[in-house]
Design a protein around this motif. Structure first.
Motif, PDB file in Angstrom:
ATOM      1  N   ASN A 142       0.832  -1.205   0.000  1.00 59.56           N
ATOM      2  CA  ASN A 142       0.000   0.000   0.000  1.00 59.56           C
ATOM      3  C   ASN A 142       0.869   1.258   0.000  1.00 59.56           C
ATOM      4  O   ASN A 142       2.089   1.209   0.189  1.00 59.56           O
ATOM      5  N   ASP A 143       0.234   2.408  -0.202  1.00 63.15           N
ATOM      6  CA  ASP A 143       0.969   3.665  -0.340  1.00 63.15           C
ATOM      7  C   ASP A 143       1.714   4.041   0.928  1.00 63.15           C
ATOM      8  O   ASP A 143       2.820   4.596   0.874  1.00 63.15           O
ATOM      9  N   ILE A 144       1.105   3.749   2.084  1.00 63.13           N
ATOM     10  CA  ILE A 144       1.762   4.105   3.353  1.00 63.13           C
ATOM     11  C   ILE A 144       3.056   3.324   3.512  1.00 63.13           C
ATOM     12  O   ILE A 144       4.102   3.879   3.875  1.00 63.13           O
ATOM     13  N   LYS A 161       4.826   2.014   1.111  1.00 63.63           N
ATOM     14  CA  LYS A 161       5.764   2.465   0.086  1.00 63.63           C
ATOM     15  C   LYS A 161       6.462   3.747   0.511  1.00 63.63           C
ATOM     16  O   LYS A 161       7.678   3.906   0.349  1.00 63.63           O
ATOM     17  N   GLN A 162       5.701   4.679   1.082  1.00 62.82           N
ATOM     18  CA  GLN A 162       6.288   5.940   1.538  1.00 62.82           C
ATOM     19  C   GLN A 162       7.297   5.702   2.655  1.00 62.82           C
ATOM     20  O   GLN A 162       8.367   6.327   2.690  1.00 62.82           O
ATOM     21  N   GLN A 204      10.486   4.250   1.241  1.00 63.92           N
ATOM     22  CA  GLN A 204      11.240   5.243   0.471  1.00 63.92           C
ATOM     23  C   GLN A 204      11.953   6.259   1.352  1.00 63.92           C
ATOM     24  O   GLN A 204      12.861   6.951   0.893  1.00 63.92           O
ATOM     25  N   GLN A 219       1.465  -3.254   7.584  1.00 66.39           N
ATOM     26  CA  GLN A 219       1.084  -2.679   6.296  1.00 66.39           C
ATOM     27  C   GLN A 219       1.423  -3.600   5.128  1.00 66.39           C
ATOM     28  O   GLN A 219       0.741  -3.573   4.092  1.00 66.39           O
TER      29      GLN A 219
END
Length: 386
Positions: free
Chosen positions: A2-4, A6-7, A10, A87
């Motif tokens: 999910n985006d969380i 991934k952030q 990164q 996550q």
């Protein structure tokens, strides 16, 4: 992913280009986040893993990369490890909630697969269990685990390190046993991961079987009158049909010594006896300990059983299984309180003595009871490992 998640990744990891050198990428990442010590440890693990792989016939390239990658997710704080594992849909058990740091093995395996695109199952498995082990260990799992533990920074943080290194030159299993024994001695001060606990049970059973194979009487059929018995070690009562239990026997202990008993006719005998009708085996154990030794049972641990077959036409008592039955075996701590009760319908005990295991074996052997000497040896050895 999910985006969380991934952030969060990164924040620590630059996008990986397959054309890049993985070791160079990892070194750069550790240096960027001021984890140079972890990189130096990873280099040592990779070097040691290669040595072990060449010694024991595994792929040194996979071993080396497992060493490079195994601690990558230690970049994250423990709270971040826990949240990131959630996550990413990584299974988290109770012990990992208590000690989130241990999640780094699962997260590092995930990164090896999903971030770097590596798919070798031996590589991913070794990284995933390099801290806690796993019951179904492969060769690469053992190599990375031993390499990791033998590469810890100091003897202060790893008092087992010299013994483990020496053992690793003979056997990976021997080296693992050194670590398992060390952890088990500290278990009251630690959270024990169930993977490690299950692994220790398997290694303990392997040691038990090896010792059993060297015991002259216990490793063969034993003849007690019309009964033929064969000893079988077990970890759990789930391994047997408890409805077949008709007898209970114990290696009784007081501290690190054992209790032996001698009958009025001079024979040394095995403490324990036959269950009464409808009696639970624990109640029978408590009763036999009291009757034969004048003792109170403090605790006990099942470690095996005698699989018995009788050639008699009828059972020893009408309510017990026949012709096949089980004599359950335990070791346990007892407290001697008074003289044996010696009920009139039982064997009469003349002597109850607390001696070293060596003295017990000597007395039993000298009176022709090699079977009991072997039984004491095995039960005592298992108690030390437990």
């Amino acid at each position: 992913m999910n985006d969380i998640a991934k952030q969060r990744l990164q924040q620590y990891l630059e996008p990986y280009n397959p054309a890049q050198s993985i070791p160079a990428y990892i070194e750069s990442t550790f240096r960027k986040h001021q984890h140079q010590d972890t990189w130096q440890h990873s280099l040592k693990v990779a070097e040691q893993a290669v040595i072990l792989a060449e010694r024991y016939g595994a792929d040194p390239h996979i071993a080396q990369y497992a060493g490079y990658l195994h601690d990558l997710s230690t970049l994250f704080t423990d709270q971040e490890k826990y949240e990131l594992a959630q996550q990413l849909g990584i299974d988290i058990i109770k012990e990992e909630q208590q000690v989130p740091y241990v999640l780094h093995q699962k997260l590092s395996s995930w990164l090896a697969s999903e971030w770097f695109g590596l798919d070798d199952p031996d590589l991913l498995s070794a990284i995933k269990c390099h801290t806690t082990l796993y019951p179904e260990l492969g060769l690469m799992d053992k190599i990375l685990f031993v390499a990791d533990k033998c590469s810890w920074a100091s003897e202060h943080s790893a008092p087992f390190i010299h013994q483990m290194k020496a053992a690793s030159e003979r056997s990976l299993d021997e080296a693992i046993i050194v670590y398992l024994d060390y952890v088990w001695q500290q278990r009251e001060q630690m959270v024990i991961h169930p993977w490690l606990q299950a692994t220790k049970s398997i290694f303990d059973m392997n040691q038990t079987r090896q010792l059993l194979s060297t015991l002259p009487a216990l490793s063969q059929d034993i003849h007690w009158g019309p009964v033929t018995a064969r000893f079988q070690p077990i970890i759990s009562l789930e391994e047997i049909d408890t409805s077949l239990i008709s007898n209970i026997s114990i290696v009784p202990m007081v501290g690190n010594q054992v209790v032996i008993m001698q009958l009025e006719d001079g024979r040394w005998e095995l403490p324990g006896g036959t269950l009464e009708e409808g009696e639970h085996y624990v109640t029978a154990l408590e009763r036999e300990v009291m009757e034969e030794m004048g003792a109170t049972l403090i605790d006990y641990q099942v470690f095996g059983y005698f699989q018995c077959t009788s050639e008699a036409d009828t059972p020893y008592r009408p309510y017990i299984p026949h012709p096949s039955f089980i004599r359950l075996t335990v070791y346990g701590q007892v407290q001697l309180n008074h003289q044996p009760l010696n009920p009139s319908d039982g064997e009469q005990v003349a002597v109850v003595d607390i001696v070293s295991i060596e003295e017990a074996i000597k007395r039993l052997t000298q009176t022709g009871r090699q079977d009991l000497a072997d039984f004491y040896r095995l039960g005592y050895d298992i108690s030390l490992r437990s």
